[in-house]
Design an enzyme around this catalytic site. Structure first.
Site, PDB file in Angstrom:
ATOM      1  N   ASP A  39      36.092 -24.962  18.841  1.00 44.12           N
ATOM      2  CA  ASP A  39      37.002 -26.884  19.128  1.00 44.12           C
ATOM      3  C   ASP A  39      36.337 -27.149  17.943  1.00 44.12           C
ATOM      4  O   ASP A  39      35.542 -27.470  16.639  1.00 44.12           O
ATOM      5  CB  ASP A  39      35.080 -27.408  19.063  1.00 44.12           C
TER       6      ASP A  39
ATOM      7  N   ASP B 142      35.312 -20.329  14.576  1.00 43.05           N
ATOM      8  CA  ASP B 142      34.373 -21.481  15.556  1.00 43.05           C
ATOM      9  C   ASP B 142      35.584 -21.844  16.143  1.00 43.05           C
ATOM     10  O   ASP B 142      36.587 -21.860  16.333  1.00 43.05           O
ATOM     11  CB  ASP B 142      34.396 -22.822  14.583  1.00 43.05           C
TER      12      ASP B 142
END
Length: 237
Positions: free
Chosen positions: A32, A30
């Protein structure tokens, strides 16, 4: 799974160390709050004075309290209308930082022969720059629509859809496993929010990084203090 403490701030469940990087062929990140230190949508919103409003929606979505992630992202992106491309550049240059250990973990995995995937509910403006900066092999993220250098408040539809949500993250990880001709159990998936759980659920090793409670409880590994490269302490050559 019942977690045990491997080291201070490092919890494990469902396996016994050591692990071996040679047993894995793909690592998916991922972006953020996992690979980087910010939620990009929140920082972009600050440019139009809407950070608090957008952040509240982001936090609820990451905790899994909003059932329709796509709609929550559309709502947040609509609030970004009027942000300029210069504002995006300012966020990248002045607010976005790699989380501690990110470059070290990516570099070690690449050196060991793993392919690296960045799959994000964030935006290509940032994901593409990180991909090039870290030598990431594949990436998927959402495209913010620009008109005359200004955000319209919409996202651009892509061949796979308009929003990279949890289901799309899972689909992309499985697609990459198929492309690489590997079993998903040979993949590592790393994230912090509820929309990372679908891809974590199909990977051979799931890793939570400073994550929301539901993600920490699900993952095989939970890094609760220190950098991303703490994952490497579970591996032997």
């Amino acid at each position: 799974m019942k977690a045990t403490q491997f080291a201070p701030g490092l919890m494990i469940a469902g396996f016994s160390p050591p692990l071996y990087l040679r047993d894995y062929k793909l690592i998916a990140f991922d972006m953020d709050s996992t690979l980087i230190n910010i939620e990009c949508v929140d920082e972009i919103a600050a440019a139009v004075g809407r950070k608090e409003e957008v952040s509240a929606i982001t936090e609820a979505a990451m905790r899994g309290e909003i059932s329709d992630y796509k709609e929550s992202l559309r709502q947040r992106v609509a609030l970004l209308k009027g942000v300029t491309e210069a504002d995006l550049a300012h966020v990248y240059q002045n607010h976005l930082q790699l989380n501690p250990g990110a470059a070290e973990l990516v570099g070690t995995c690449k050196q060991a022969g793993l392919k690296v995937l960045l799959v994000s509910g964030g935006f290509t403006y940032f994901a593409d720059r990180l991909r090039d900066r870290l030598g990431i092999d594949y990436s998927r993220a959402n495209v913010l629509e620009l008109s005359g250098g200004v955000l319209t408040g919409r996202m651009v539809h892509q061949p796979w859809g308009d929003i990279c949500d949890g289901a799309e993250k899972r689909s992309m990880l499985l697609q990459m496993c198929d492309t690489l001709d590997i079993n998903p159990k040979q993949a590592i998936a790393m994230g912090d929010g509820a929309n990372d759980l679908p891809m974590m659920s199909v990977a051979g090793l799931s890793v939570a990084y400073h994550a929301k409670p539901a993600v920490r409880e699900f993952a095989n590994v939970s890094i609760e203090s220190g950098g991303l490269d703490r994952l490497l302490t579970l591996f032997q050559d």
